[in-house]
Design a protein around this motif. Structure first.
Motif, PDB file in Angstrom:
ATOM      1  N   LEU A   3      38.882  12.839 -27.962  1.00 51.01           N
ATOM      2  CA  LEU A   3      38.446  11.556 -28.504  1.00 51.01           C
ATOM      3  C   LEU A   3      37.560  10.808 -27.517  1.00 51.01           C
ATOM      4  N   ILE A   4      37.915  10.824 -26.237  1.00 50.39           N
ATOM      5  CA  ILE A   4      37.100  10.119 -25.244  1.00 50.39           C
ATOM      6  C   ILE A   4      35.705  10.725 -25.180  1.00 50.39           C
ATOM      7  N   SER A  70      31.648  13.223 -17.047  1.00 44.12           N
ATOM      8  CA  SER A  70      32.516  14.011 -16.168  1.00 44.12           C
ATOM      9  C   SER A  70      33.945  13.470 -16.262  1.00 44.12           C
ATOM     10  N   PRO A  71      34.932  14.368 -16.375  1.00 41.29           N
ATOM     11  CA  PRO A  71      36.326  13.891 -16.418  1.00 41.29           C
ATOM     12  C   PRO A  71      36.777  13.261 -15.099  1.00 41.29           C
ATOM     13  N   ASP A  72      36.009  13.466 -14.046  1.00 36.06           N
ATOM     14  CA  ASP A  72      36.367  12.925 -12.728  1.00 36.06           C
ATOM     15  C   ASP A  72      35.480  11.745 -12.336  1.00 36.06           C
ATOM     16  N   VAL A  78      31.287   3.534 -11.736  1.00 31.58           N
ATOM     17  CA  VAL A  78      31.049   3.217 -13.148  1.00 31.58           C
ATOM     18  C   VAL A  78      31.093   1.709 -13.373  1.00 31.58           C
ATOM     19  N   LEU A  79      32.086   1.052 -12.795  1.00 32.47           N
ATOM     20  CA  LEU A  79      32.181  -0.402 -12.955  1.00 32.47           C
ATOM     21  C   LEU A  79      30.979  -1.122 -12.359  1.00 32.47           C
ATOM     22  N   GLY A 192      42.550   3.145  -9.815  1.00 32.71           N
ATOM     23  CA  GLY A 192      43.599   3.165 -10.815  1.00 32.71           C
ATOM     24  C   GLY A 192      43.146   2.880 -12.232  1.00 32.71           C
ATOM     25  N   ILE A 193      41.840   2.747 -12.468  1.00 30.70           N
ATOM     26  CA  ILE A 193      41.349   2.465 -13.809  1.00 30.70           C
ATOM     27  C   ILE A 193      41.251   3.770 -14.599  1.00 30.70           C
ATOM     28  N   LEU A 194      41.809   3.778 -15.797  1.00 27.80           N
ATOM     29  CA  LEU A 194      41.786   4.970 -16.631  1.00 27.80           C
ATOM     30  C   LEU A 194      40.398   5.195 -17.212  1.00 27.80           C
ATOM     31  N   ARG A 195      40.080   6.449 -17.457  1.00 26.03           N
ATOM     32  CA  ARG A 195      38.777   6.774 -18.046  1.00 26.03           C
ATOM     33  C   ARG A 195      38.638   6.113 -19.417  1.00 26.03           C
ATOM     34  N   ASP A 196      39.720   6.026 -20.156  1.00 22.00           N
ATOM     35  CA  ASP A 196      39.680   5.370 -21.455  1.00 22.00           C
ATOM     36  C   ASP A 196      39.252   3.908 -21.318  1.00 22.00           C
TER      37      ASP A 196
END
Length: 247
Positions: A3-4, A70-72, A78-79, A192-196
């Motif tokens: 889904l992501i 990328s999953p990593d 990103v922020l 600690g921020i989730l990819r979602d």
């Protein structure tokens, strides 16, 4: 595909019209409302602020999507790019969306704040046709002529606040949008921020960039020309000559 990943693909698809808009002319058409705004601040016209803000916003958002594929993905990076996209898009919304007096006032304050104290910045110097100190002084004079008595200093935070209010009225979930904008603006680390959560943040920032691009595409266009009155076989009042003669 999870889904992501599907949401990231949707975000990438949504950016295609942005790139198409940035492939077009970077100046407004004559007689457009944006060309009219440019007259208010010749040293650094509104359209130039909007165009370069859009370039910065789209470039930063592209970096966000590259990272999110990328999953990593590094949350802090990103922020940081989301914040850059939000700020640049907000500058564009501020100078494109509001009533004319407000948007030109804000544009002049954005211009003055960018120029004041930046005499050696080649990026800023490329935006103006005059030496930076002269351009800043002229904008200050123009603001004074408008009886603008407050400090002309404008901040990124001010643009995010004004643009956020404008865009929030156009989204289905205002509370979520406002929470995301506050989060993107205030977060000092991505630990600690989730990819979602990063994808959700990107979805809200996308709305701001999209609004900026839409405003650019519409406001740089001249209004349609009214149909010219016919000049053959018609009276000055538009009645065909033959009908007028037989009346």
């Amino acid at each position: 595909m999870g889904l992501i990943e599907e949401r990231v693909v949707d975000l990438r698809s949504a950016t295609r019209p942005w790139h198409e808009a940035l492939e077009g002319p970077e100046v407004p058409e004559p007689h457009s409302s944006l060309a009219s705004d440019d007259v208010a601040c010749p040293p650094l016209p509104c359209s130039r602020i909007a165009w370069h803000s859009l370039l910065g916003a789209v470039a930063a958002f592209d970096r966000v999507l590259d990272a999110l594929e990328s999953p990593d993905a590094d949350g802090a990076t990103v922020l940081g790019d989301l914040r850059t996209a939000l700020v640049h898009a907000s500058h564009a919304v501020v100078v494109l969306a509001l009533p004319r007096r407000e948007r030109t006032d804000f544009a002049m304050r954005i211009a003055w704040s960018a120029l004041d104290g930046a005499p050696d910045d080649p990026g800023v110097a490329a935006l103006v046709a005059f030496p930076i100190p002269l351009a800043a002084r002229e904008i200050s004079r123009l603001l004074a002529a408008r009886s603008f008595k407050a400090s002309p200093r404008w901040t990124d935070r001010a643009s995010v606040r004004v643009a956020g209010d404008h865009v929030a009225a156009r989204v289905p979930d205002r509370a979520l949008f406002e929470d995301v904008v506050r989060f993107v603006w205030a977060a000092d680390s991505g630990a600690g921020i989730l990819r979602d959560d990063l994808v959700t943040s990107a979805e809200s920032v996308r709305v701001v960039v999209d609004r900026a691009v839409t405003l650019w595409r519409t406001r740089r266009l001249a209004p349609p020309q009214a149909a010219a009155p016919a000049t053959t076989d018609e009276t000055p009042f538009g009645t065909p000559t033959l009908l007028a003669a037989g009346s």
